[in-house]
Design a protein around this motif. Structure first.
Motif: not given
Length: 413
Positions: A32, A41, A44, A172, A174, A176-177, A238, A241-242, A249
């Motif tokens: 990762w 970003g 995914l 977490l 989301v 930030r994903v 997820l 990254l979250g 990361t």
């Protein structure tokens, strides 16, 4: 003993376990950081591209394995469908590239479990894994099953802890994903790095001579293993990254361990590091297993010394196992982790490119749709081309060496 067939002792569950053990390895813990550095970003999206190429490769490999259920994987497929030259190059890329990958996995074991004595620990890991494979494939499958269970339990624990409510809310987030500008080249490079974590499903095909009812078991095992691993990787991506965000990361060589330290509390990262070391051992075990089977197939055809085709009375190709173990040990003693991973990725992508080209030549009743092998072939070549320049140059040199070896062999023959 040369030429004796290996025993068909593996069922569907065993074959799926081999695939899971090959893919759910150190990559799910270590990939990762480098991938986020390249894609930001849009990690995914890179994961989706890597999975798309892997799916095409899996379908092509499954169709070919059903048609040619023998040890050797794409080496056999390329030889039968495209000719001796392409089969030789596929086998060459697989053996050389995966030997480098074995070295990378062994060094990952050392880095996670014995910091400060990485090379010594890696060498010990290679010796232990070689001894386990010499004991027989069923023991290797049993070890893979245990490794997969441990890794999945640790990942599940990290994921659950990340979504549980705390005094300040779940760790977490989301939002930030996704984020940042889209860098197409960076996404492709990240996809190539993530593909390294996927590349293991075809290990099932290399065991075609040891699987019961391979025409039905191998295609199902490939698809089941890949589907399961894709779900695991998506969930881990997820969570990472979250919790950390793309910036946090990027560049983190142990992003999952960092997440564990945040959601479980300081000091708990050691548990994930231990799981990463165990996972790397499982991946190393299955890599050596697959390389030795391709070595046997190439030796039977004279592309490698014929003594390597020997199979013992117990059905174990001990000569090939020992030869592969010694080569991996040499890689551990002289190479570095980053170079081994990049070089391996290039060889593996070319190996699967030959698999897709071979699948395209199958009759309609065997081919998994005309578009699938085309997409797989193009995807492999594009991802290979976007790897770091040093990896591409080294890979091209190795391919040329393989061509020279084949030319010399023909001249001597």
């Amino acid at each position: 003993m040369t030429g004796r067939p290996m025993r068909r002792t593996l069922g569907l569950g065993d074959a799926v376990t081999v695939g899971l053990g090959s893919m759910v390895g150190a990559g799910v813990f270590a990939v990762w950081g480098p991938a986020a550095t390249a894609a930001g970003g849009w990690l995914l999206l890179a994961l989706l591209l890597a999975a798309g190429v892997a799916v095409c490769n899996a379908l092509s490999s499954a169709a070919l394995a059903a048609r040619y259920p023998s040890a050797g994987g794409t080496y056999v497929y390329g030889r039968e469908r495209l000719g001796e030259t392409w089969g030789h190059l596929a086998g060459w890329c697989f053996v050389v590239g995966k030997t480098a990958s074995c070295g990378a996995m062994a060094m990952t074991v050392g880095a996670h479990l014995v910091p400060g004595a990485e090379r010594l620990a890696a060498a010990v890991a290679v010796l232990v894994i070689t001894a386990l494979n010499l004991a027989g494939v069923q023991r290797s499958v049993s070890a893979s099953r245990a490794v997969v269970a441990v890794v999945l339990c640790v990942l599940l624990g990290v994921g659950v802890a990340a979504v549980l409510p705390t005094a300040t809310g779940p760790a977490l987030d989301v939002t930030r994903v996704l984020g940042g500008d889209l860098d197409g080249y960076g996404v492709l490079q990240a996809a190539g790095l993530l593909f390294f974590a996927f590349a293991g499903y075809a290990r099932i095909a290399t065991l075609g001579e040891e699987v019961r009812d391979p025409a039905h078991v191998i295609p199902r095992a490939v698809v089941l293993a890949l589907t399961g691993v894709l779900g695991v990787y998506a969930c881990v991506a997820l969570v990472v990254l979250g919790v950390l965000g793309p910036e946090g990361t990027a560049g983190d060589p142990a992003a999952v361990a960092t997440v564990a330290a945040q959601v479980w509390g300081p000091g708990w990262g050691w548990l994930v590091r231990a799981a990463a070391g165990i996972a790397a051992l499982g991946a190393l075990l299955n890599l050596v297993l697959g390389i030795s089977r391709t070595t046997v197939a190439m030796a039977r055809d004279g592309h490698l010394p014929r003594r390597l085709a020997a199979v013992s009375d117990a059905g174990v190709p001990r000569a090939a196992e020992l030869a592969v173990g010694l080569l991996v040990l040499a890689v551990v003693l002289v190479a570095d982790l980053r170079g081994a991973i990049g070089f391996s990725s290039f060889g593996v992508l070319l190996y699967y490119a030959v698999a897709n080209a071979s699948a395209f030549t199958l009759r309609a009743e065997w081919r998994p749709g005309r578009v699938v092998p085309v997409l797989g072939l193009v995807g492999c070549l594009v991802l290979a081309a976007t790897l770091p320049l040093s990896s591409v140059v080294a890979g091209v040199v190795v391919v040329l060496v393989g061509v020279v070896v084949l030319a010399v062999r023909r001249a001597l023959r």
